[in-house]
Motif scaffolding. Structure first.
Motif, PDB file in Angstrom:
ATOM      1  N   GLU A 166      39.510  -2.576  17.619  1.00 24.73           N
ATOM      2  CA  GLU A 166      40.589  -1.592  17.454  1.00 24.73           C
ATOM      3  C   GLU A 166      40.699  -1.079  16.018  1.00 24.73           C
ATOM      4  N   VAL A 167      39.849  -1.583  15.130  1.00 24.62           N
ATOM      5  CA  VAL A 167      39.914  -1.207  13.718  1.00 24.62           C
ATOM      6  C   VAL A 167      38.855  -0.157  13.415  1.00 24.62           C
ATOM      7  N   ASN A 193      45.193   3.466   3.573  1.00 18.57           N
ATOM      8  CA  ASN A 193      46.236   4.399   3.133  1.00 18.57           C
ATOM      9  C   ASN A 193      46.510   4.313   1.628  1.00 18.57           C
ATOM     10  N   GLY A 194      45.746   3.449   0.927  1.00 14.29           N
ATOM     11  CA  GLY A 194      45.850   3.430  -0.532  1.00 14.29           C
ATOM     12  C   GLY A 194      46.277   2.141  -1.176  1.00 14.29           C
ATOM     13  N   SER A 195      46.660   1.124  -0.403  1.00 15.04           N
ATOM     14  CA  SER A 195      47.078  -0.152  -0.992  1.00 15.04           C
ATOM     15  C   SER A 195      45.837  -0.968  -1.369  1.00 15.04           C
ATOM     16  N   ASP A 196      45.730  -1.347  -2.642  1.00 15.16           N
ATOM     17  CA  ASP A 196      44.564  -2.094  -3.108  1.00 15.16           C
ATOM     18  C   ASP A 196      44.665  -3.586  -2.789  1.00 15.16           C
ATOM     19  N   VAL A 232      44.142  -3.500   7.279  1.00 15.93           N
ATOM     20  CA  VAL A 232      43.118  -2.493   7.018  1.00 15.93           C
ATOM     21  C   VAL A 232      43.741  -1.105   6.924  1.00 15.93           C
ATOM     22  N   GLU A 233      44.689  -0.810   7.800  1.00 13.78           N
ATOM     23  CA  GLU A 233      45.351   0.495   7.764  1.00 13.78           C
ATOM     24  C   GLU A 233      46.102   0.705   6.449  1.00 13.78           C
TER      25      GLU A 233
END
Length: 327
Positions: A32-33, A115-118, A110-111
């Motif tokens: 699903e990823v 979306n930008g979170s390191d 992962v999402e």
């Protein structure tokens, strides 16, 4: 840099009953990823059961399964370091193999990363497999640690996390023999700048926790020494306070003898004072000894681990020496 590949590093020590069930859960979630490439790296931390054999069986049917086989039990933090060293993904997800880090949250991690979170941490809001006494001890530990440490480490944040490649490469430069990833991440980036996902830890599927009270206490002491010199300063203040009390007691004895003219036998007082000051000295020496012991271990510059890195195609003999890997 694109964000299309992830390495999942799974630390395992005597987890023969959990290796295959975790793999099945991971494969179910990964369908699903939205990723182009995912590798699963099992780190066998010198297990004495069939953990390594179970990992090899998975690798025979799945080329995306890789194994870091440590030659002995080096400990959880070193096991994560070994997995990190050989992870090739643009981000690395760390998790334990006991299924108390639910794979279902990987999709959300992962999402958040895409979306930008390191750095994506998890926070364990409850653990149905631990007693009230253990939870109280853990809460007390973090309060003491954060009171003594200049680096604030958030409570209830286990080693279930996602870290972007740029921070993984930075973490590889740390050479400490004793390390605490939670503290290192807090030192790299303040906790208010990372994404946190709440979860409830289920019961272990198989086996027993490797962190008994003794190991947990040792981890607590190591953590305090690694991230703070305040115990040394406390020793100084405690010594000064003890000297001040001893001075007041001395003045009282002089006044009692020469001013009040009623000297009293002081055998019990002398014994209590000597024992008290002796205990203070032993405590202070013990604190200093902990720091000297850490220095002693670090200056030897011993390799962090020795292992085999095994893919479906080949096996490499590896030694982690500082931030370098010799093959």
């Amino acid at each position: 840099m694109s964000r299309n590949s992830v390495s999942i590093v799974v630390s395992a020590y005597n987890e023969e009953g959990n290796v295959e069930p975790l793999y099945k859960e991971l494969k179910k979630v990964l369908k699903e990823v939205k990723l182009e490439k995912v590798e699963i790296i099992y780190v066998d931390d010198g297990s004495s059961d069939k953990t390594y054999a179970k990992c090899k069986a998975l690798q025979k049917k799945d080329k995306d399964v890789k194994i870091v086989h440590l030659k002995r039990n080096f400990g959880h933090e070193i096991a994560m370091t070994a997995g990190m060293d050989y992870a090739s993904g643009e981000a690395v997800i760390f998790m334990d193999s006991d299924l108390q880090h639910p794979p279902v949250y990987i999709k959300q991690m992962v999402e958040e990363w895409q979306n930008g979170s390191d750095i994506v941490l998890t926070r364990r809001v409850d653990n149905v497999d631990t007693s009230a006494f253990y939870k109280f001890c853990a809460k007390s530990f973090y309060k003491i640690l954060n009171m003594l440490s200049d680096t604030k480490i958030p409570e209830k944040t286990p080693d279930f996390r996602l870290i972007d490649r740029k921070y993984i490469d930075f973490l590889k430069n740390f050479n400490e023999q004793d390390r605490l990833f939670r503290g290192l991440l807090s030192w790299i980036m303040p906790n208010d700048k990372v994404k946190v996902i709440d979860f409830v830890a289920p019961e272990r599927l198989s086996g027993e926790s490797k962190y008994n009270f003794g190991k947990s206490l040792q981890l607590a002491l190591n953590s305090i020494v690694q991230f703070s010199v305040k115990p040394l300063r406390f020793s100084i203040y405690f010594g000064m306070f003890s000297a001040f009390i001893a001075g007041l007691l001395g003045l009282y004895v002089i006044a009692e003898h020469f001013v009040m003219h009623r000297p009293t036998p002081g055998y019990a007082t002398i014994m209590v004072t000597v024992i008290f000051l002796g205990a203070v000295q032993l405590i202070v020496l013990g604190i200093i000894g902990e720091y000297i012991g850490k220095i002693h271990m670090e200056v030897k510059k011993r390799p962090l681990y020795m292992a085999d890195f095994e893919t479906a195609e080949e096996v490499k003999k590896v030694i982690r020496n500082g931030s370098k890997k010799d093959i």
